[in-house]
Design an enzyme around this catalytic site. Structure first.
Site, short mmCIF file in Angstrom:
data_model
loop_
_atom_site.label_atom_id
_atom_site.label_comp_id
_atom_site.label_asym_id
_atom_site.label_seq_id
_atom_site.Cartn_x
_atom_site.Cartn_y
_atom_site.Cartn_z
N THR A 151 0.80 -1.22 0.00
CA THR A 151 0.00 0.00 0.00
C THR A 151 0.83 1.28 0.00
O THR A 151 1.94 1.31 0.56
CB THR A 151 -0.91 0.02 1.25
N GLU A 175 0.30 3.63 1.83
CA GLU A 175 0.44 4.06 3.24
C GLU A 175 1.85 3.79 3.76
O GLU A 175 2.26 4.38 4.76
CB GLU A 175 -0.58 3.35 4.13
N LYS A 206 2.30 -3.15 7.15
CA LYS A 206 2.41 -3.45 5.72
C LYS A 206 3.86 -3.36 5.24
O LYS A 206 4.23 -3.98 4.25
CB LYS A 206 1.50 -2.52 4.91
N TYR A 254 -1.02 0.49 10.85
CA TYR A 254 -1.37 -0.18 9.58
C TYR A 254 -0.20 -0.09 8.61
O TYR A 254 0.25 -1.09 8.06
CB TYR A 254 -2.63 0.47 8.97
#
Ligand code: NAP
Ligand code: F7E
Length: 328
Positions: free
Chosen positions: A126, A128, A155, A151
């Site tokens: 991602t 992010e 990841k 999060y």
């Protein structure tokens, strides 16, 4: 013989779009579901494919269930889409987020290494992970990571363990570093769907206001139906690799709001918006914009749906849905 694919996260947003895409290409699709008292097939129903997927039970936090599944199915391809994917909740549920998002892919990779080393593996990475980092205003495959939430951190582990199993054991393992992608079946907590659902409720008199957090955040928003093709293409290449997938343009949450009210034909959007601090994050990712050059050139992939078309599609779907509720 039909190709086989195991999709984790089959009941989420991307799972159903990917399953539909693969079924059209004559794959046999297995979908991993957890043990529920009452599973929710709404998103698969929306795409009309609920009965076309074979469901297998397991949990990303339960290594033995994943080992057994890979040993039994030995699928050609595994798409790991399962995650605690909501950034906001990851601040309150950091351990769960880590167990599902970091250890889950490790368990799958290890199962593939032990029982089915020719299985190709896709990891749902991602934007992010980039957090605050950029390269001349964009993020590409070489931009360093600086995640801003549990999060994002979880990841980053998954990204590197995927790279490591590729380098150490020669697995065909790829990271798709996808930027935000949305659709009419996006979870209601995510800002785009929260907006289109809220706008539809205001239109039909079921709500008077829409409470949001940071309107200045910018995202590179695309359509989920387009992005699943990039996942598939990564696993069809000669060699495994990692790719940034996005549109190359970004918009603020405020722009999304304005456009959604416009498509619902509601004037004076500002009077409905309430800024509520509970929807602001302890550490924000202010600005994400993909440089998808590598995916364009090597995969031949292109997004088909524009930002404006995406907002319109989501508003129209929610207007239709909420109208039914309002009339019943
Ligand atoms: P989503 O709608 O939140 O779906 C996630 C799925 O993961 C859900 O079906 C959920 O199952 C499943 N899941 C959660 N915990 C699990 C567990 N312990 N065991 C098994 N399954 C579990 O996410 P999405 O938008 O489709 O995104 C798919 C993947 O891409 C995620 O990994 C996400 O982090 C990543 N990603 C998404 C975007 C985006 O913009 N959408 C961008 C980049 C990366 P339940 O239905 O049972 O809750
Ligand atoms: O927030 C701001 C919020 O929750 C987008 C996940 O799929 O994409 C997603 O993560 C922006 C943020 O998505 C509200 O602060 C303002 O800046 O829709 P979101 P996300 O955090 O970008 C990435 C690529 C993933 O990988 C994730 O899995 O909108 N925002 N007001 C708000 N956000 C929410 N949710 N709710 C608000 O009221």
């Amino acid at each position: 013989m039909k190709k086989t694919a195991l999709i984790t996260g089959i009941l989420g947003q991307d799972g159903p779009y990917l399953a539909k895409f693969l079924i059209r290409r004559d794959y046999k699709v297995y979908g991993l579901i957890r043990r529920y008292s009452n599973p929710n097939f709404e998103n698969l129903d929306y795409l009309g494919i609920t009965s076309k997927v074979e469901y297998v039970e397991g949990d990303m936090t339960d290594e033995s269930s994943l080992l057994n599944l890979i040993r039994l199915l030995r699928p050609n391809e595994v798409y790991n889409l399962a995650a605690q994917s909501f950034v906001g909740s990851s601040f309150e549920q950091a351990k769960l987020t880590t167990e599902v998002n970091s250890l889950g892919p490790l368990y799958l990779l290890n199962a593939i290494k032990l029982f089915s080393p020719t299985t190709k593996f896709y990891q749902a990475s991602t934007s992010e992970m980039f957090g605050l980092q950029h390269t001349n205003g964009y993020q590409d495959e070489k931009t360093p990571f600086h995640p801003r939430s549990p999060y994002g951190v979880s990841k980053v582990y998954a990204y590197w363990i995927t790279v490591n199993f590729r380098e150490a054991y020669g697995l065909f393992a790829c990271n798709g570093i996808l930027f935000n992608h949305e659709s009419p079946i996006r979870g209601l907590q995510f800002v785009t769907r929260k907006i289109t659902d809220g706008v539809a409720k205001i239109k039909y008199g079921l709500a008077k206001e829409l409470r949001l957090g940071n309107l200045d955040a910018k995202r590179d928003w695309g359509f989920a139906g387009d992005y699943v093709e990039a996942m598939y293409l990564m696993l069809q290449q000669e060699n495994p690799d990692d790719y940034v997938v996005g549109t190359g343009e970004n918009h603020s949450v405020e722009e999304f709001v304005q456009l959604a009210f416009k498509y619902a034909d509601i004037k004076d959007w500002k009077k409905y918006i309430v800024i509520d601090p509970q929807f602001k994050r302890p550490s924000e990712v202010p600005n994400l914009k993909a440089n998808p050059k590598k995916a364009f050139e090597k995969l031949g992939w292109r997004p088909k749906i524009s930002f404006q078309e995406l907002v319109k599609m989501m508003v129209e779907a929610d207007l239709k849905r909420i109208k039914k509720t309002a009339e019943s």
